[in-house]
Motif scaffolding. Structure first.
Motif, PDB file in Angstrom:
ATOM      1  N   ILE A  50       0.841  -1.205   0.000  1.00 15.21           N
ATOM      2  CA  ILE A  50       0.000   0.000   0.000  1.00 15.21           C
ATOM      3  C   ILE A  50       0.873   1.251   0.000  1.00 15.21           C
ATOM      4  CG2 ILE A  50      -1.635   1.347   1.386  1.00 15.21           C
ATOM      5  CD1 ILE A  50      -2.846  -1.414   2.247  1.00 15.21           C
ATOM      6  N   GLU A  51       1.918   1.256   0.808  1.00 17.62           N
ATOM      7  CA  GLU A  51       2.827   2.413   0.849  1.00 17.62           C
ATOM      8  C   GLU A  51       3.552   2.606  -0.483  1.00 17.62           C
ATOM      9  OE1 GLU A  51       5.326   1.681   4.243  1.00 17.62           O
ATOM     10  OE2 GLU A  51       3.706   2.135   5.659  1.00 17.62           O
ATOM     11  N   ASN A  60      -3.870   7.128  -1.736  1.00 16.59           N
ATOM     12  CA  ASN A  60      -3.949   5.884  -0.988  1.00 16.59           C
ATOM     13  C   ASN A  60      -5.063   5.019  -1.559  1.00 16.59           C
ATOM     14  OD1 ASN A  60      -4.913   3.992   1.126  1.00 16.59           O
ATOM     15  ND2 ASN A  60      -3.247   4.908   2.292  1.00 16.59           N
ATOM     16  N   ARG A  61      -4.687   3.844  -2.065  1.00 15.63           N
ATOM     17  CA  ARG A  61      -5.662   2.915  -2.647  1.00 15.63           C
ATOM     18  C   ARG A  61      -5.750   1.641  -1.808  1.00 15.63           C
ATOM     19  NH1 ARG A  61      -4.730   2.011  -8.828  1.00 15.63           N
ATOM     20  NH2 ARG A  61      -2.894   0.942  -8.074  1.00 15.63           N
ATOM     21  N   ALA A  62      -5.650   1.768  -0.490  1.00 13.00           N
ATOM     22  CA  ALA A  62      -5.646   0.620   0.410  1.00 13.00           C
ATOM     23  C   ALA A  62      -6.875  -0.262   0.206  1.00 13.00           C
ATOM     24  CB  ALA A  62      -5.555   1.080   1.861  1.00 13.00           C
ATOM     25  N   TYR A 182      -9.080   3.326 -12.261  1.00 14.85           N
ATOM     26  CA  TYR A 182      -7.871   4.086 -11.987  1.00 14.85           C
ATOM     27  C   TYR A 182      -7.087   4.248 -13.283  1.00 14.85           C
ATOM     28  CZ  TYR A 182      -8.703   3.134  -7.063  1.00 14.85           C
ATOM     29  OH  TYR A 182      -9.239   3.049  -5.815  1.00 14.85           O
ATOM     30  N   PRO A 183      -6.690   5.447 -13.619  1.00 14.31           N
ATOM     31  CA  PRO A 183      -5.936   5.636 -14.875  1.00 14.31           C
ATOM     32  C   PRO A 183      -4.451   5.326 -14.745  1.00 14.31           C
ATOM     33  CG  PRO A 183      -6.319   7.751 -13.848  1.00 14.31           C
ATOM     34  CD  PRO A 183      -7.008   6.724 -12.986  1.00 14.31           C
TER      35      PRO A 183
END
Length: 184
Positions: A50-51, A60-62, A182-183
């Motif tokens: 994630i980081e 942040n796409r957690a 998400y691009p």
């Protein structure tokens, strides 16, 4: 043009998404990267992923990552530098509706890391009909890897935004996905 005008898309970046597909030529790929090790993504190392993802994307796409690695039939791999243990890349491989494998996404710090992740992800699948991937035309390494795999270009398409283009570390973005959400 009609879609752009009616939907209010005012910002159209110069980069284009390239979609590739075909039967991958696995013999052409390097299996390993001498200075890295590959492991599965689990709940124990997900925070590191994630980081790393946030460093690449700028957001942040957690929640996306948690759901993506938990999805049935998904192979999720990360690559770490042996010397310091830092994340050097990761990939989430899924099967599509037409029984192709698709990395959604694959991020890496170098071409050889991307190649090792690609090889090690694809070989985990049995009985697939091909490989489908999307990349940006601003990453030459990604295009070279798609060509090395023996894939054919299916289409080139622009991306459009209503207010502003999203910035990201595109040199680390080898394969994007899911591009509808998400691009990068």
């Amino acid at each position: 043009a009609t879609f752009k005008d009616k939907s209010g898309f005012q910002v159209i970046p110069a980069r284009r998404m390239i979609a590739y597909s075909g039967v991958p030529q696995m013999f052409a790929l390097n299996k390993y990267c001498d200075y890295c090790e590959i492991e599965y993504i689990t709940v124990h190392n997900l925070v590191d992923v994630i980081e790393y993802d946030e460093q690449i994307c700028g957001l942040n796409r957690a929640q996306f990552l948690e759901m993506a690695i938990a999805e049935s039939g998904t192979i999720s791999l990360l690559c770490r530098y042996i010397e310091n243990g830092y994340i050097a890349g990761y990939a989430i491989f899924k099967t599509t509706n037409d029984n192709s494998i698709s990395p959604q996404p694959l991020y890496a710090n170098s071409d050889d890391i991307a190649e090792a992740l690609t090889y090690n992800g694809i070989i985990k699948f049995v009985g697939y009909d091909g490989l489908y991937l999307e990349t940006w035309d601003v990453n030459d390494g990604a295009q070279y890897l798609a060509e090395k795999l023996g894939l054919s270009v299916r289409r080139r398409v622009p991306i459009m935004f209503t207010r502003e283009d999203l910035s990201a570390n595109y040199k680390n973005i080898y394969f994007i996905g899911p591009s509808g959400f998400y691009p990068f």
